[in-house]
Scaffold this motif. Structure first.
Motif, PDB file in Angstrom:
ATOM      1  N   UNK A  31       0.848  -1.445  -0.063  1.00  0.00           N
ATOM      2  CA  UNK A  31       0.169   0.014   0.067  1.00  0.00           C
ATOM      3  C   UNK A  31       1.423   1.367  -0.192  1.00  0.00           C
ATOM      4  N   UNK A  32       0.534   2.515  -0.178  1.00  0.00           N
ATOM      5  CA  UNK A  32       1.207   3.190  -0.235  1.00  0.00           C
ATOM      6  C   UNK A  32       1.501   4.371  -1.048  1.00  0.00           C
TER       7      UNK A  32
ATOM      8  N   UNK B  23       5.663   3.224   1.054  1.00  0.00           N
ATOM      9  CA  UNK B  23       5.548   2.609   0.707  1.00  0.00           C
ATOM     10  C   UNK B  23       5.206   1.388   1.576  1.00  0.00           C
ATOM     11  N   UNK B  24       4.154   0.688   2.077  1.00  0.00           N
ATOM     12  CA  UNK B  24       3.973  -0.054   2.949  1.00  0.00           C
ATOM     13  C   UNK B  24       3.666  -1.649   3.087  1.00  0.00           C
TER      14      UNK B  24
ATOM     15  N   UNK C 291      15.598   6.948  -1.043  1.00  0.00           N
ATOM     16  CA  UNK C 291      14.855   5.893  -0.411  1.00  0.00           C
ATOM     17  C   UNK C 291      15.290   4.839   0.611  1.00  0.00           C
ATOM     18  N   UNK C 292      15.377   4.740   1.419  1.00  0.00           N
ATOM     19  CA  UNK C 292      14.853   3.774   3.069  1.00  0.00           C
ATOM     20  C   UNK C 292      14.401   2.856   3.249  1.00  0.00           C
ATOM     21  N   UNK C 293      15.158   1.635   4.035  1.00  0.00           N
ATOM     22  CA  UNK C 293      14.041   0.748   3.660  1.00  0.00           C
ATOM     23  C   UNK C 293      13.951   0.112   5.204  1.00  0.00           C
ATOM     24  N   UNK C 294      13.245   0.043   5.933  1.00  0.00           N
ATOM     25  CA  UNK C 294      13.065  -0.072   7.405  1.00  0.00           C
ATOM     26  C   UNK C 294      11.908  -1.471   7.168  1.00  0.00           C
TER      27      UNK C 294
ATOM     28  N   UNK D 163       6.970  -4.052   6.342  1.00  0.00           N
ATOM     29  CA  UNK D 163       8.723  -3.846   5.631  1.00  0.00           C
ATOM     30  C   UNK D 163       8.082  -2.551   4.928  1.00  0.00           C
ATOM     31  N   UNK D 164       8.909  -1.310   5.231  1.00  0.00           N
ATOM     32  CA  UNK D 164       8.647  -0.082   4.313  1.00  0.00           C
ATOM     33  C   UNK D 164       9.577   0.170   3.459  1.00  0.00           C
TER      34      UNK D 164
END
Length: 111
Positions: free
Chosen positions: A7-8, A20-21, A67-70, A78-79
């Motif tokens: 989503x997002x 984004x999620x 961009x940052x992934x987490x 996860x985002x």
């Protein structure tokens, strides 16, 4: 059964931001590397970013610094935080866990 739900996505102007999620279910999420991929029209799907179970990350050169992934293993989430978006970031973004894929979320960067 493993499910990944993104989503997002949406329409954003160049220079804007989106987050984004991806919600995962049906699997012990914390054990696995999670990834975000994207596919633009007429192009192959490409890796955008990954985060390992231990929290190590890697990024495509084209998104490094923007961009940052987490991940939140307690929530099976996860985002992907995307800043300074460019028109060339326009694509369908997919969440990935091993052989499993989400349905994708469209990101369009346009003025």
């Amino acid at each position: 059964q493993v499910q990944l739900v993104e989503s997002g996505g949406g329409l954003v102007q160049p220079g804007g931001s989106l987050r984004l999620s991806c919600a995962a279910s049906g699997i012990i999420f914390s054990m696995y590397t999670m990834g975000w991929y994207r596919q633009a029209p007429g192009k192959q799907r490409e890796l955008v970013a990954q985060v390992t179970s231990g929290g190590s990350t890697n990024y495509a050169d084209s998104v490094k610094g923007r961009f940052t992934i987490s991940r939140d293993s307690a929530k099976n989430m996860v985002y992907l935080r995307m800043n300074s978006l460019k028109p060339e970031d326009t694509a369908v973004y997919y969440c990935n866990l091993r052989i499993h894929w989400g349905q994708g979320t469209q990101v369009t960067v346009s003025s």
